[in-house]
Write an enzyme that holds these catalytic residues in place. Sequence first.
Site, PDB file in Angstrom:
ATOM      1  N   HIS A 133       0.993  -1.296  -0.094  1.00 22.60           N
ATOM      2  CA  HIS A 133      -0.109   0.038   0.053  1.00 22.60           C
ATOM      3  C   HIS A 133       0.925   1.186  -0.061  1.00 22.60           C
ATOM      4  O   HIS A 133       0.462   2.332  -0.245  1.00 22.60           O
ATOM      5  CB  HIS A 133      -0.986  -0.063   1.261  1.00 22.60           C
ATOM      6  CG  HIS A 133      -0.201   0.217   2.627  1.00 22.60           C
ATOM      7  ND1 HIS A 133      -0.243  -0.561   3.472  1.00 22.60           N
ATOM      8  CD2 HIS A 133       0.095   1.441   3.220  1.00 22.60           C
ATOM      9  CE1 HIS A 133       0.423  -0.275   4.423  1.00 22.60           C
ATOM     10  NE2 HIS A 133       0.545   0.990   4.240  1.00 22.60           N
ATOM     11  N   ASP A 163       0.291  -7.650   1.561  1.00 25.38           N
ATOM     12  CA  ASP A 163       0.732  -6.252   1.342  1.00 25.38           C
ATOM     13  C   ASP A 163       2.184  -6.005   1.582  1.00 25.38           C
ATOM     14  O   ASP A 163       2.593  -5.311   2.476  1.00 25.38           O
ATOM     15  CB  ASP A 163      -0.013  -5.417   2.870  1.00 25.38           C
ATOM     16  CG  ASP A 163       0.253  -3.962   2.809  1.00 25.38           C
ATOM     17  OD1 ASP A 163       0.274  -3.267   1.772  1.00 25.38           O
ATOM     18  OD2 ASP A 163       0.323  -3.379   4.158  1.00 25.38           O
ATOM     19  N   GLY A 245       3.336   6.569   8.121  1.00 24.77           N
ATOM     20  CA  GLY A 245       4.799   6.846   7.635  1.00 24.77           C
ATOM     21  C   GLY A 245       5.621   5.510   8.001  1.00 24.77           C
ATOM     22  O   GLY A 245       6.711   5.394   7.516  1.00 24.77           O
ATOM     23  N   ASN A 246       5.204   4.644   9.157  1.00 25.79           N
ATOM     24  CA  ASN A 246       6.066   3.711   9.632  1.00 25.79           C
ATOM     25  C   ASN A 246       5.755   2.451   8.647  1.00 25.79           C
ATOM     26  O   ASN A 246       6.540   1.587   8.841  1.00 25.79           O
ATOM     27  CB  ASN A 246       5.760   3.211  10.994  1.00 25.79           C
ATOM     28  CG  ASN A 246       6.364   4.035  12.048  1.00 25.79           C
ATOM     29  OD1 ASN A 246       5.883   4.785  12.955  1.00 25.79           O
ATOM     30  ND2 ASN A 246       7.902   3.840  12.150  1.00 25.79           N
ATOM     31  N   SER A 247       4.677   2.436   7.840  1.00 26.73           N
ATOM     32  CA  SER A 247       4.370   1.224   7.239  1.00 26.73           C
ATOM     33  C   SER A 247       5.639   1.084   6.390  1.00 26.73           C
ATOM     34  O   SER A 247       6.252   1.594   5.519  1.00 26.73           O
ATOM     35  CB  SER A 247       3.162   1.732   6.199  1.00 26.73           C
ATOM     36  OG  SER A 247       1.915   1.702   6.630  1.00 26.73           O
ATOM     37  N   LEU A 305     -10.351 -21.467  -6.040  1.00 24.47           N
ATOM     38  CA  LEU A 305     -11.606 -22.636  -6.439  1.00 24.47           C
ATOM     39  C   LEU A 305     -12.510 -22.199  -7.279  1.00 24.47           C
ATOM     40  O   LEU A 305     -13.109 -23.215  -7.959  1.00 24.47           O
ATOM     41  CB  LEU A 305     -11.977 -23.268  -5.090  1.00 24.47           C
ATOM     42  CG  LEU A 305     -11.305 -23.792  -3.928  1.00 24.47           C
ATOM     43  CD1 LEU A 305     -11.934 -24.031  -2.675  1.00 24.47           C
ATOM     44  CD2 LEU A 305     -10.801 -24.902  -4.667  1.00 24.47           C
ATOM     45  N   GLY A 306     -12.570 -20.695  -7.355  1.00 25.13           N
ATOM     46  CA  GLY A 306     -13.689 -20.398  -8.355  1.00 25.13           C
ATOM     47  C   GLY A 306     -14.971 -20.657  -8.014  1.00 25.13           C
ATOM     48  O   GLY A 306     -15.797 -20.981  -8.563  1.00 25.13           O
ATOM     49  N   ILE A 307     -15.181 -20.488  -6.814  1.00 27.61           N
ATOM     50  CA  ILE A 307     -16.591 -20.430  -5.970  1.00 27.61           C
ATOM     51  C   ILE A 307     -16.764 -19.193  -4.983  1.00 27.61           C
ATOM     52  O   ILE A 307     -15.809 -18.440  -4.784  1.00 27.61           O
ATOM     53  CB  ILE A 307     -16.618 -21.706  -5.128  1.00 27.61           C
ATOM     54  CG1 ILE A 307     -15.538 -21.741  -4.020  1.00 27.61           C
ATOM     55  CG2 ILE A 307     -16.395 -22.904  -6.126  1.00 27.61           C
ATOM     56  CD1 ILE A 307     -15.785 -23.045  -3.014  1.00 27.61           C
TER      57      ILE A 307
END
Length: 411
Positions: A133, A163, A245-247, A305-307
Amino acid sequence: MKNNNHLMPKVVIAALVAGLLGGGITYGGINMFQNSGLDTAVPTGSNDGGTTGTSNIKVNVQNQSEKAYKAVKDSVVSVINLKQSQSSNDPFASIFGENQSSKDSNKLEANSEGSGVIYKKSGNAAYIVTNNHVVAGASALQILLSNGKQLEAKLVGRDSVTDLAVLKINGSQIKDIASFGNSDNINVGETSLAIGSPLGSAYASSLTQGIISAKKREVQLTGSNGQQTGNTASVIQTDTAINPGNSGGPLINLAGQVIGINSMKLASDGQGTSVEGIGFAIPSNEVTRIINELVKNGKIERPALGIRYINLSNIAVSQQKSVLKLPSSVENGVVVFDVTKNGPAANAGLKKYDVITELAGKKISSQDQIRSILYEQKMGSTVPVQFYRGGHVHNGSIKLSENSSQLKIND
């Protein structure tokens, strides 16, 4: 379906939005948005040298915070997310007949800012891990080193689920890199330190101290828009101060090892009450696994799985009996309520109203577990599945691949 939104805490990512600072940002007295004359081009070629690993060095509790901080601080950087300017702020542009909008279209301005840590140097290239992010939506990226030098950065790869993101810079002048410790070896109550740029690089290399509050806390991930992404993460909980800002900056132990990458904090509960001292970091063992794959492939491949499915607990007991025809002994699982046409699950044989109770040998108690279990699997692996259909239990196996899953029913 019961609405529990008022009970859900608000988890926010800790990236710094430039607007919070009230205007432009300058670094070392030089406007970073001007041409800084960068002469250190990012190396081209293979990223084979960008992989890393963890070590099993145990923490010596006699080491002091100051020693750990000095060992890591020069490898911690500010990551500046730049975007093209959308409009002119010059009130005199039209008076003098200048096409300012055209000029501004090539001008880059700070959109947000976070932190990162240099973890690997290979030849003239150096690699940085940060949060997804922090770099999302950037037109360009710049790195501000601890000595104030600015460098251009290129995105190697990023993953929205965990992330995490990896950046590449010219490493010819990089001398300090951080090392990863084994996050499985940390203990609740152990001292932890966070280094980063809270509120921007005016506070670069800031140090905060706290303890490990929990080793593996399951949290719902929330995007920058405040909405839950539907993904969960097993993270380190700490009361070490983590601010905007710590991210992307490191959470370290007293041995000066990176044990996590700071990602988010709990800002308030569902009723708006402010919360302090609850921050989260992505464990280093997860970090190294993801960034090594990002360096290798530029992305993370995960089976699907497409569900679409919901918790069995959200289905009325009467419908569990009349529609799903489940035995009363079945209390947990997920109900398939939509199967993507020609998708992996449809081709595999799963149908609407199947109730999945086990996957890959793990019992399913909530819908979040399906995604977590799938993300632990490798492409091409075969995992067992147990599900109920028409009141009868079936055991099968699903072969997972990038584009499809094949289900073989054994009974």
